[in-house]
Write a protein that holds these residues in place. Sequence first.
Motif, short mmCIF file in Angstrom:
data_model
loop_
_atom_site.label_atom_id
_atom_site.label_comp_id
_atom_site.label_asym_id
_atom_site.label_seq_id
_atom_site.Cartn_x
_atom_site.Cartn_y
_atom_site.Cartn_z
N MET A 1 0.77 -1.26 0.02
CA MET A 1 0.11 0.17 0.02
C MET A 1 0.85 1.27 -0.01
N GLU A 2 0.44 2.23 -0.30
CA GLU A 2 1.05 3.63 -0.30
C GLU A 2 0.13 4.66 0.15
N VAL A 3 0.74 5.54 0.53
CA VAL A 3 0.31 6.83 1.10
C VAL A 3 0.87 8.18 0.76
N GLN A 4 0.37 9.01 0.25
CA GLN A 4 0.64 10.29 -0.36
C GLN A 4 0.64 11.42 0.30
N GLY A 5 1.30 12.64 0.81
CA GLY A 5 0.89 13.68 1.51
C GLY A 5 2.26 14.42 1.80
N ARG A 6 2.10 15.48 2.70
CA ARG A 6 3.12 16.38 2.83
C ARG A 6 3.62 16.02 4.56
N ILE A 7 4.78 15.99 4.56
CA ILE A 7 5.46 15.82 6.02
C ILE A 7 5.16 16.71 6.89
N LYS A 8 4.46 16.61 7.89
CA LYS A 8 3.83 17.48 8.95
C LYS A 8 5.17 17.50 10.14
N MET A 9 5.63 16.32 10.35
CA MET A 9 6.52 16.16 11.62
C MET A 9 7.37 14.80 11.35
N VAL B 1 11.00 1.19 11.23
CA VAL B 1 11.84 0.52 12.41
C VAL B 1 13.18 0.06 11.92
N GLN B 2 13.89 -0.13 12.98
CA GLN B 2 15.33 -0.75 12.66
C GLN B 2 16.25 0.03 11.79
N ASP B 3 16.73 -0.62 10.50
CA ASP B 3 17.52 0.24 9.66
C ASP B 3 16.74 1.08 8.81
N LYS B 4 15.37 0.92 8.77
CA LYS B 4 14.47 1.87 7.93
C LYS B 4 14.40 3.30 8.63
N THR B 5 14.81 3.41 9.96
CA THR B 5 14.72 4.91 10.45
C THR B 5 15.58 5.65 9.62
N ASP B 6 16.87 5.21 9.21
CA ASP B 6 17.75 6.04 8.37
C ASP B 6 17.30 6.75 7.07
N LEU B 7 16.11 6.04 6.87
CA LEU B 7 15.54 6.57 5.31
C LEU B 7 15.08 7.97 5.57
N LEU B 8 14.65 8.21 6.80
CA LEU B 8 14.06 9.72 6.92
C LEU B 8 15.06 10.79 7.22
N ASN B 9 16.16 10.50 7.13
CA ASN B 9 17.41 11.54 7.11
C ASN B 9 17.34 12.12 6.13
N ALA B 10 17.12 11.78 4.79
CA ALA B 10 17.05 12.89 3.67
C ALA B 10 15.83 13.58 3.47
N PHE B 11 14.85 13.69 4.47
CA PHE B 11 13.66 14.23 4.31
C PHE B 11 13.28 15.41 5.54
N SER B 12 12.64 16.36 5.07
CA SER B 12 12.11 17.34 5.96
C SER B 12 10.79 17.59 5.88
N VAL B 13 10.53 18.53 7.04
CA VAL B 13 8.84 18.90 6.96
C VAL B 13 8.62 19.76 5.85
N GLY B 14 7.36 19.70 5.34
CA GLY B 14 6.87 20.33 4.19
C GLY B 14 6.95 19.62 2.98
N GLN B 15 7.78 18.42 2.84
CA GLN B 15 8.17 17.86 1.67
C GLN B 15 7.01 16.92 1.16
N GLU B 16 6.69 16.81 -0.02
CA GLU B 16 5.49 16.16 -0.31
C GLU B 16 6.27 14.75 -0.80
N VAL B 17 5.68 13.57 -0.20
CA VAL B 17 6.41 12.38 -0.19
C VAL B 17 5.15 11.03 -0.54
N LYS B 18 5.85 9.98 -1.00
CA LYS B 18 5.02 8.81 -1.14
C LYS B 18 5.67 7.76 -0.20
#
Length: 124
Positions: A1-9, A43-60
Motif C-alpha cells: 500500500m502507499e500513502v501520499q501527502g506532505r510531511i508534517k512532523m 523501524v530498525q535500519d529503515k529509520t535512516d531513510l527519514l534522514n534525507a527528508f524534512s517537514v513540508g516535503q511532498e512524499v509517497k
Amino acid sequence: MEVQGRIKMIGETKTFGSNGFRKREVVVTTEEQYPQHLMIEFVQDKTDLLNAFSVGQEVKVSINLRGREWVSPQGETKYFNTIQGWRIENLEQQAPSGMPPVPPEDAFEPANDFREEDHDDLPF
C-alpha cells in the motif's frame, strides 16, 4: 500500500530494550477534501531513510498495516494497529513520467544559413 501527502512532523530515533530496537515516527498529512494526519513508524535500519527528508516535503510512503493482540494481566484482550513504512520517495523531484526533459531555448544554435529553396521537402 502507499500513502501520499506532505510531511508534517519527523520524530527523533528512539531506542528500546537491551537489544537496541530502533523506531522513528513521521506524520504525513494527506491532501484531499478531508486531510488525514497519519503517523507512520519506521523501524530498525529503515529509520535512516527519514534522514534525507524534512517537514513540508511532498512524499509517497510505501507501508504495511500491522495488527497485534494483547491480553492484559486481568485477562482483557485488546487489539492494536500500526502503520509501518518501508520506503519513502520525494515527489517534488520527479518529472512527469514518459516525458523527456525539455532543454532550454538557448541550448540550440540558430540556423543562420537557412534558405527555403534549398530545403524544400514537399513531394510535388
